[in-house]
Design an enzyme around this catalytic site. Structure first.
Site, PDB file in Angstrom:
ATOM      1  N   GLU A   1     -64.589  -5.379  37.680  1.00 59.87           N
ATOM      2  CA  GLU A   1     -65.735  -4.768  36.775  1.00 59.87           C
ATOM      3  C   GLU A   1     -65.840  -5.693  35.714  1.00 59.87           C
ATOM      4  O   GLU A   1     -67.449  -5.331  35.378  1.00 59.87           O
ATOM      5  CB  GLU A   1     -64.692  -3.456  35.813  1.00 59.87           C
TER       6      GLU A   1
ATOM      7  N   GLU B   1     -51.872  -4.718  31.979  1.00 60.21           N
ATOM      8  CA  GLU B   1     -51.573  -3.025  31.867  1.00 60.21           C
ATOM      9  C   GLU B   1     -50.715  -3.488  31.815  1.00 60.21           C
ATOM     10  O   GLU B   1     -50.008  -4.572  30.668  1.00 60.21           O
ATOM     11  CB  GLU B   1     -50.929  -2.392  33.371  1.00 60.21           C
TER      12      GLU B   1
ATOM     13  N   THR C   1     -54.608  -0.247  35.419  1.00 63.14           N
ATOM     14  CA  THR C   1     -55.430  -1.203  34.752  1.00 63.14           C
ATOM     15  C   THR C   1     -55.990  -0.350  33.321  1.00 63.14           C
ATOM     16  O   THR C   1     -56.319   0.667  33.287  1.00 63.14           O
ATOM     17  CB  THR C   1     -56.428  -1.356  35.556  1.00 63.14           C
TER      18      THR C   1
ATOM     19  N   ARG D   1     -58.622  -8.056  46.257  1.00 60.16           N
ATOM     20  CA  ARG D   1     -59.619  -7.172  45.926  1.00 60.16           C
ATOM     21  C   ARG D   1     -60.178  -6.564  47.313  1.00 60.16           C
ATOM     22  O   ARG D   1     -59.990  -5.601  48.352  1.00 60.16           O
ATOM     23  CB  ARG D   1     -60.418  -6.792  45.910  1.00 60.16           C
TER      24      ARG D   1
ATOM     25  N   ASP E   1     -50.963  -7.062  37.325  1.00 62.10           N
ATOM     26  CA  ASP E   1     -51.053  -6.536  38.638  1.00 62.10           C
ATOM     27  C   ASP E   1     -51.850  -6.991  39.556  1.00 62.10           C
ATOM     28  O   ASP E   1     -53.047  -6.385  39.386  1.00 62.10           O
ATOM     29  CB  ASP E   1     -51.146  -4.988  38.741  1.00 62.10           C
TER      30      ASP E   1
ATOM     31  N   GLN F   1     -57.342  -5.486  49.949  1.00 63.68           N
ATOM     32  CA  GLN F   1     -57.185  -3.961  49.328  1.00 63.68           C
ATOM     33  C   GLN F   1     -58.306  -2.805  49.918  1.00 63.68           C
ATOM     34  O   GLN F   1     -57.912  -1.883  50.388  1.00 63.68           O
ATOM     35  CB  GLN F   1     -57.186  -3.577  47.194  1.00 63.68           C
TER      36      GLN F   1
ATOM     37  N   LYS G   1     -50.891  -5.816  46.872  1.00 63.29           N
ATOM     38  CA  LYS G   1     -50.542  -5.749  45.527  1.00 63.29           C
ATOM     39  C   LYS G   1     -49.603  -6.414  45.625  1.00 63.29           C
ATOM     40  O   LYS G   1     -48.817  -6.031  44.570  1.00 63.29           O
ATOM     41  CB  LYS G   1     -50.060  -4.131  44.962  1.00 63.29           C
TER      42      LYS G   1
ATOM     43  N   ASP H   1     -46.363   1.805  40.214  1.00 62.26           N
ATOM     44  CA  ASP H   1     -48.545   1.522  39.499  1.00 62.26           C
ATOM     45  C   ASP H   1     -48.711   3.030  39.473  1.00 62.26           C
ATOM     46  O   ASP H   1     -48.778   3.709  40.154  1.00 62.26           O
ATOM     47  CB  ASP H   1     -48.281   0.556  40.554  1.00 62.26           C
TER      48      ASP H   1
ATOM     49  N   THR I   1     -46.508  -9.887  40.847  1.00 66.93           N
ATOM     50  CA  THR I   1     -46.926  -9.319  39.579  1.00 66.93           C
ATOM     51  C   THR I   1     -46.176  -9.860  38.392  1.00 66.93           C
ATOM     52  O   THR I   1     -44.834  -9.911  38.895  1.00 66.93           O
ATOM     53  CB  THR I   1     -45.904  -7.217  39.743  1.00 66.93           C
TER      54      THR I   1
ATOM     55  N   GLU J   1     -55.179  -6.748  36.998  1.00 65.11           N
ATOM     56  CA  GLU J   1     -55.186  -5.752  36.383  1.00 65.11           C
ATOM     57  C   GLU J   1     -54.395  -6.216  35.109  1.00 65.11           C
ATOM     58  O   GLU J   1     -53.181  -6.584  35.390  1.00 65.11           O
ATOM     59  CB  GLU J   1     -54.542  -5.196  37.501  1.00 65.11           C
TER      60      GLU J   1
ATOM     61  N   HIS K   1     -61.759   2.713  33.490  1.00 62.92           N
ATOM     62  CA  HIS K   1     -60.696   1.502  35.059  1.00 62.92           C
ATOM     63  C   HIS K   1     -61.167   2.323  36.462  1.00 62.92           C
ATOM     64  O   HIS K   1     -62.244   2.040  36.995  1.00 62.92           O
ATOM     65  CB  HIS K   1     -59.767   1.425  34.686  1.00 62.92           C
TER      66      HIS K   1
HETATM   67 CA    CA Z   1     -52.501  -1.482  39.467  1.00 64.88          CA
END
Ligand code: CA
Length: 441
Positions: A387, A215, A373, A251, A247, A254, A267, A141, A271, A213, A148
């Site tokens: 965000e 992607e 992202t 948070r 993804d 993370q 993560k 990834d 997915t 996310e 981002h």
């Molecule tokens: Ca990602």
């Protein structure tokens, strides 16, 4: 480096599959993306298929018809398998031979006998279910959207900048294959450790800051031998095509675990990818110049090539939609959270491939990259809810009045993508949908 336009991109081409000719259709005859499918709820074997309009062309059935020969037949046999790795390994000439042969069979001027025979190989998409289209050996990834990266950095420090390496390296981490699922995936909110601001010790809890996310997934077609890097001017020959990729990200987990080795449990729980892989040949009309403002550092020589400058970027439009459990029950439909384009990405897909292999790392057919992202520069172009809501400080309001800072149980997140411009056929990606289930406490 890039594929030249040919008759399979002709905007005026029509199919005898009428739904492929509809305005706004994701899968016109100029697209022909690949997936692995079977009839939903059946015990049939999964096999490869190609989308045309609202149908799936069953390649296993097509092979039995004996309408193909030569390289196109070899390619169709490989693309009919329950995993597309062998098809990927055949390379560009085979991918192209099959695309061009299918285009001829599906075009509205195909012989009547051909149409009658091929029609029997169609399965309505409404009756199909899909699986991950290849055995993914490795998943990487990336982190290649500067908008981002800046949005995330400025959540913690309003005057902050991206880390110095961002402008020189297509940054990435090695991800997890075992939890990659196809659209329709449902997963439990992860449990994990989080450290509250000001706390002295972490707590073990259900993730309270669950995010998505937006992607793209980049499917590696042909690989390289260990120790033999792929130069930038050859990088795109190794890419089979592109899908949508979500993804999912925890948070709170993370931000506690990430330093110093990168994301781990935040993560690796799920997915979600879209079932259809749009080929690089189908995307050829939507290539555009890859640029780097003169105010920014220019790439080192191994990440620099005229062809990448000329056409390394892809204008793929992307949207994120959220459907809450209440909206689903009330049938009021999903709410759009954001829209942007892949064209804003700081690094191109070719630069990702070259950088990945530059130290000697080998790639294999069926390896998958996440683009990172995808956020654009404008308001409403952010590819993650952290965000959009500034970490829940400014919640978004859904169409039915519900608010979200992060994702709640029962939320489904839908990604959509397509390419569109005057003089060219619309090339759609379909949809990636994933649903959050309550934590297993
Ligand atoms: Ca990602």
């Amino acid at each position: 480096m890039s594929i030249t336009l040919n008759h399979t991109h002709d905007v005026h081409a029509r199919s005898w599959v009428e739904s492929a000719n509809a305005t706004g259709a994701d899968f016109p005859i100029q697209n022909l993306p690949h997936a692995v499918f079977r009839r939903a709820g059946s015990s049939e074997a999964f096999r490869g298929g190609v989308a045309i309009g609202d149908q799936v062309l069953d390649l296993a059935a097509l092979v039995r018809l004996q309408q193909l020969d030569g390289l196109a037949l070899d390619a169709a046999k490989a693309a009919a398998q329950p995993a597309l790795n062998d098809f990927f390994a055949l390379g560009n000439a085979a991918w192209k031979a099959l695309r061009h042969a299918l285009f001829a069979l599906l075009k509205n001027d195909a012989p009547v006998a051909t149409v009658q025979a091929v029609r029997d190989c169609l399965v309505p998409q409404s009756e199909a279910e899909y699986t991950v289209p290849a055995r993914i050996g490795d998943y990487t990834d990336f982190y290649t959207s500067i908008d981002h990266a800046l949005n995330i950095t400025r959540l913690m420090n309003p005057d902050g900048d991206v880390t110095p390496n961002f402008r020189w390296i297509p940054i990435a981490y090695h991800g997890r294959v075992s939890t990659i699922g196809v659209s329709g995936q449902r997963f439990h909110r992860p449990m994990g450790q989080a450290m509250a601001p000001g706390a002295k010790a972490p707590t073990y809890q259900a993730c309270a800051r669950l995010d998505y996310e937006l992607e793209l997934g980049v499917w590696i077609g042909t690989g390289n031998t260990q120790g033999e890097p792929i130069p930038l001017e050859r990088a795109e020959e190794h890419i089979f095509g592109i899908c949508l990729l979500n993804d999912w990200s925890a948070r709170d987990i993370q931000f506690w675990e990430m330093a110093p080795l990168g994301p781990f449990l935040a993560k690796n729980f799920a997915t979600t990818i879209s079932p259809w892989i749009v080929t690089m040949e189908a995307l050829a009309p939507y290539r555009q110049a890859w640029t780097r403002p003169t105010s920014e550092p220019q790439p080192l020589a191994y990440l620099e090539h005229a062809a990448n400058r000329e056409s390394g970027a892809l204008d793929i439009r992307l949207e994120v939609w959220l459907e809450s459990e209440k909206a689903r029950k009330d049938k009021t439909g999903p709410s759009r959270l954001s829209s942007t384009s892949f064209k804003h990405q700081y690094w191109s897909v070719a630069q990702m491939v070259t950088h990945h292999t530059m130290g000697g790392c080998s790639l294999n057919p069926g390896d998958l990259f996440g683009s990172g992202t995808i956020s654009g520069p404008g308001e409403g172009e952010a590819g993650a809810i952290i965000e959009l809501t500034r970490a829940a400080q400014s919640p978004v309001t859904l169409a039915n009045g519900e608010q979200r800072g992060f994702l709640e149980d029962g939320d489904a997140v839908l990604l959509r993508g397509w390419c569109e411009k005057p003089g060219h056929a619309r090339i759609g990606f379909g949809e990636s949908r994933g649903t959050v289930l309550p934590a297993r406490g």
